[in-house]
Design a protein around this motif. Structure first.
Motif, PDB file in Angstrom:
ATOM      1  N   TYR A 177      98.022  44.461  56.127  1.00 33.85           N
ATOM      2  CA  TYR A 177      98.806  45.654  55.813  1.00 33.85           C
ATOM      3  C   TYR A 177      98.566  46.698  56.901  1.00 33.85           C
ATOM      4  O   TYR A 177      97.426  46.887  57.334  1.00 33.85           O
ATOM      5  CB  TYR A 177      98.370  46.258  54.473  1.00 33.85           C
ATOM      6  CG  TYR A 177      98.505  45.346  53.279  1.00 33.85           C
ATOM      7  CD1 TYR A 177      99.620  45.401  52.456  1.00 33.85           C
ATOM      8  CD2 TYR A 177      97.495  44.443  52.958  1.00 33.85           C
ATOM      9  CE1 TYR A 177      99.731  44.577  51.341  1.00 33.85           C
ATOM     10  CE2 TYR A 177      97.600  43.613  51.851  1.00 33.85           C
ATOM     11  CZ  TYR A 177      98.719  43.690  51.052  1.00 33.85           C
ATOM     12  OH  TYR A 177      98.813  42.876  49.950  1.00 33.85           O
ATOM     13  N   ARG A 178      99.615  47.365  57.306  1.00 36.45           N
ATOM     14  CA  ARG A 178      99.475  48.478  58.253  1.00 36.45           C
ATOM     15  C   ARG A 178     100.026  49.738  57.591  1.00 36.45           C
ATOM     16  O   ARG A 178     101.211  49.802  57.269  1.00 36.45           O
ATOM     17  CB  ARG A 178     100.203  48.180  59.563  1.00 36.45           C
ATOM     18  CG  ARG A 178     100.189  49.354  60.535  1.00 36.45           C
ATOM     19  CD  ARG A 178     100.845  49.000  61.868  1.00 36.45           C
ATOM     20  NE  ARG A 178      99.949  48.305  62.766  1.00 36.45           N
ATOM     21  CZ  ARG A 178     100.200  47.123  63.316  1.00 36.45           C
ATOM     22  NH1 ARG A 178     101.324  46.493  63.042  1.00 36.45           N
ATOM     23  NH2 ARG A 178      99.327  46.564  64.144  1.00 36.45           N
ATOM     24  N   LEU A 179      99.150  50.734  57.399  1.00 35.45           N
ATOM     25  CA  LEU A 179      99.576  51.967  56.755  1.00 35.45           C
ATOM     26  C   LEU A 179     100.494  52.773  57.663  1.00 35.45           C
ATOM     27  O   LEU A 179     100.393  52.685  58.895  1.00 35.45           O
ATOM     28  CB  LEU A 179      98.355  52.823  56.396  1.00 35.45           C
ATOM     29  CG  LEU A 179      97.512  52.389  55.192  1.00 35.45           C
ATOM     30  CD1 LEU A 179      96.383  53.379  54.971  1.00 35.45           C
ATOM     31  CD2 LEU A 179      98.361  52.277  53.944  1.00 35.45           C
ATOM     32  N   PRO A 180     101.396  53.550  57.084  1.00 33.51           N
ATOM     33  CA  PRO A 180     102.179  54.487  57.901  1.00 33.51           C
ATOM     34  C   PRO A 180     101.236  55.400  58.692  1.00 33.51           C
ATOM     35  O   PRO A 180     100.248  55.891  58.167  1.00 33.51           O
ATOM     36  CB  PRO A 180     102.964  55.280  56.848  1.00 33.51           C
ATOM     37  CG  PRO A 180     103.060  54.364  55.675  1.00 33.51           C
ATOM     38  CD  PRO A 180     101.780  53.595  55.651  1.00 33.51           C
ATOM     39  N   GLY A 181     101.532  55.589  59.975  1.00 35.84           N
ATOM     40  CA  GLY A 181     100.655  56.366  60.845  1.00 35.84           C
ATOM     41  C   GLY A 181      99.686  55.511  61.640  1.00 35.84           C
ATOM     42  O   GLY A 181      98.996  56.006  62.530  1.00 35.84           O
ATOM     43  N   ALA A 182      99.631  54.207  61.324  1.00 34.56           N
ATOM     44  CA  ALA A 182      98.712  53.297  62.024  1.00 34.56           C
ATOM     45  C   ALA A 182      99.453  52.403  63.013  1.00 34.56           C
ATOM     46  O   ALA A 182      98.982  51.320  63.354  1.00 34.56           O
ATOM     47  CB  ALA A 182      97.964  52.436  61.006  1.00 34.56           C
ATOM     48  N   GLU A 183     100.610  52.866  63.476  1.00 35.25           N
ATOM     49  CA  GLU A 183     101.424  52.052  64.381  1.00 35.25           C
ATOM     50  C   GLU A 183     100.724  51.750  65.703  1.00 35.25           C
ATOM     51  O   GLU A 183     101.019  50.741  66.357  1.00 35.25           O
ATOM     52  CB  GLU A 183     102.767  52.752  64.655  1.00 35.25           C
ATOM     53  CG  GLU A 183     103.703  52.807  63.457  1.00 35.25           C
ATOM     54  CD  GLU A 183     103.333  53.893  62.458  1.00 35.25           C
ATOM     55  OE1 GLU A 183     102.447  54.722  62.786  1.00 35.25           O
ATOM     56  OE2 GLU A 183     103.920  53.932  61.361  1.00 35.25           O
ATOM     57  N   SER A 184      99.797  52.614  66.127  1.00 26.94           N
ATOM     58  CA  SER A 184      99.061  52.381  67.377  1.00 26.94           C
ATOM     59  C   SER A 184      97.701  51.730  67.125  1.00 26.94           C
ATOM     60  O   SER A 184      96.874  51.646  68.035  1.00 26.94           O
ATOM     61  CB  SER A 184      98.859  53.712  68.118  1.00 26.94           C
ATOM     62  OG  SER A 184      98.140  54.645  67.324  1.00 26.94           O
ATOM     63  N   HIS A 185      97.471  51.284  65.897  1.00 26.83           N
ATOM     64  CA  HIS A 185      96.235  50.579  65.536  1.00 26.83           C
ATOM     65  C   HIS A 185      96.536  49.084  65.512  1.00 26.83           C
ATOM     66  O   HIS A 185      97.095  48.561  64.562  1.00 26.83           O
ATOM     67  CB  HIS A 185      95.750  51.067  64.168  1.00 26.83           C
ATOM     68  CG  HIS A 185      94.476  50.422  63.721  1.00 26.83           C
ATOM     69  ND1 HIS A 185      93.935  50.623  62.467  1.00 26.83           N
ATOM     70  CD2 HIS A 185      93.606  49.593  64.360  1.00 26.83           C
ATOM     71  CE1 HIS A 185      92.821  49.949  62.349  1.00 26.83           C
ATOM     72  NE2 HIS A 185      92.606  49.304  63.487  1.00 26.83           N
ATOM     73  N   PHE A 186      96.167  48.399  66.590  1.00 25.90           N
ATOM     74  CA  PHE A 186      96.489  46.981  66.738  1.00 25.90           C
ATOM     75  C   PHE A 186      95.314  46.114  66.290  1.00 25.90           C
ATOM     76  O   PHE A 186      94.183  46.587  66.158  1.00 25.90           O
ATOM     77  CB  PHE A 186      96.858  46.673  68.190  1.00 25.90           C
ATOM     78  CG  PHE A 186      98.001  47.511  68.699  1.00 25.90           C
ATOM     79  CD1 PHE A 186      99.292  47.271  68.272  1.00 25.90           C
ATOM     80  CD2 PHE A 186      97.774  48.564  69.580  1.00 25.90           C
ATOM     81  CE1 PHE A 186     100.352  48.050  68.720  1.00 25.90           C
ATOM     82  CE2 PHE A 186      98.819  49.347  70.040  1.00 25.90           C
ATOM     83  CZ  PHE A 186     100.103  49.095  69.607  1.00 25.90           C
ATOM     84  N   PHE A 187      95.592  44.838  66.062  1.00 32.07           N
ATOM     85  CA  PHE A 187      94.550  43.952  65.529  1.00 32.07           C
ATOM     86  C   PHE A 187      94.582  42.596  66.206  1.00 32.07           C
ATOM     87  O   PHE A 187      95.569  42.196  66.821  1.00 32.07           O
ATOM     88  CB  PHE A 187      94.719  43.782  64.009  1.00 32.07           C
ATOM     89  CG  PHE A 187      95.950  43.009  63.614  1.00 32.07           C
ATOM     90  CD1 PHE A 187      95.906  41.632  63.438  1.00 32.07           C
ATOM     91  CD2 PHE A 187      97.158  43.665  63.392  1.00 32.07           C
ATOM     92  CE1 PHE A 187      97.043  40.921  63.071  1.00 32.07           C
ATOM     93  CE2 PHE A 187      98.299  42.965  63.020  1.00 32.07           C
ATOM     94  CZ  PHE A 187      98.229  41.593  62.863  1.00 32.07           C
TER      95      PHE A 187
END
Length: 214
Positions: A97-107
């Protein structure tokens, strides 16, 4: 739906489906794992990066991985969050899951299933690299299927089957001998009851995979 409402809705759904944040529940047949990842700035990461991992011999793994948005005072680029899931004889079902606002948080997600099947559900706007390895050769490619939304983003170039990932790419590495299912979750704005259509890897994509599945 506002960003705050989307976040609260997602967290509420997660809490109803799992035991709690950062927990692992194990019984004789299944290991249920939930983990939250807070982004860390690249210049703050020294030495070996923390890797979340779950390794079992016979249990199935059901994993829910949540990518959090950064603190307001933190700015990108961020180091990629890393998760490692491995089962010797059990299947693996992983949802990211990627929360809104975490678009630049890659995995970067590693999955190893020696015998059983693998199911991976990725954020709706997943963009990056998927690498699949096995010892089955051409016959194994017939056991790979993806959802229609995954297939659509793949044909549009957002999802690539390659080992050369960029800094702003998500990365998924799968080493499995059983069936593999790849899908994108429905966007929150589209609702959670959206039906998922499945399609097998077509000839064009199989040609792409021929070089990378070994």
């Amino acid at each position: 739906m506002s960003r705050i409402s989307q976040t609260l809705s997602l967290l509420s759904n997660l809490s109803s489906l799992s035991i709690g944040p950062n927990t692992t529940s194990e019984d004789e047949k299944v290991a249920i794992v939930t983990e939250q990842f807070l982004p860390r700035r690249q210049d703050a990461v020294f030495g070996d990066q923390f890797v979340f991992q779950t390794v079992t011999s016979q249990q199935r793994i059901n994993a829910k991985l949540l990518l959090l948005s950064p603190f307001p005072c933190d700015v990108s680029p961020f180091a990629k969050s890393v998760a490692y899931l491995s089962s010797l004889s059990g299947s693996i079902d992983a949802v990211v899951y990627r929360l809104p606002g975490a678009e630049s948080h890659f995995f970067r997600l590693y999955i190893f299933a020696r015998v059983a099947s693998v199911k991976v559900t990725l954020p709706p706007l997943f963009r990056g690299v998927v690498t699949i390895k096995n010892h089955g050769g051409p016959s194994q490619r017939k056991h790979i299927r993806c959802s229609r939304s995954f297939h659509d983003r793949m044909r549009r170039g957002f999802i690539r089957f390659d080992t050369g990932a960029l800094e702003n790419d998500d990365e998924v590495y799968i080493h499995a001998e059983g069936k593999i299912e790849l899908r994108l979750m429905a966007s929150l704005k589209n609702g959670s009851n959206e039906k998922v259509g499945w399609t097998r890897i077509d000839r064009h994509v199989r040609r792409m995979l021929k070089k990378h599945i070994t």
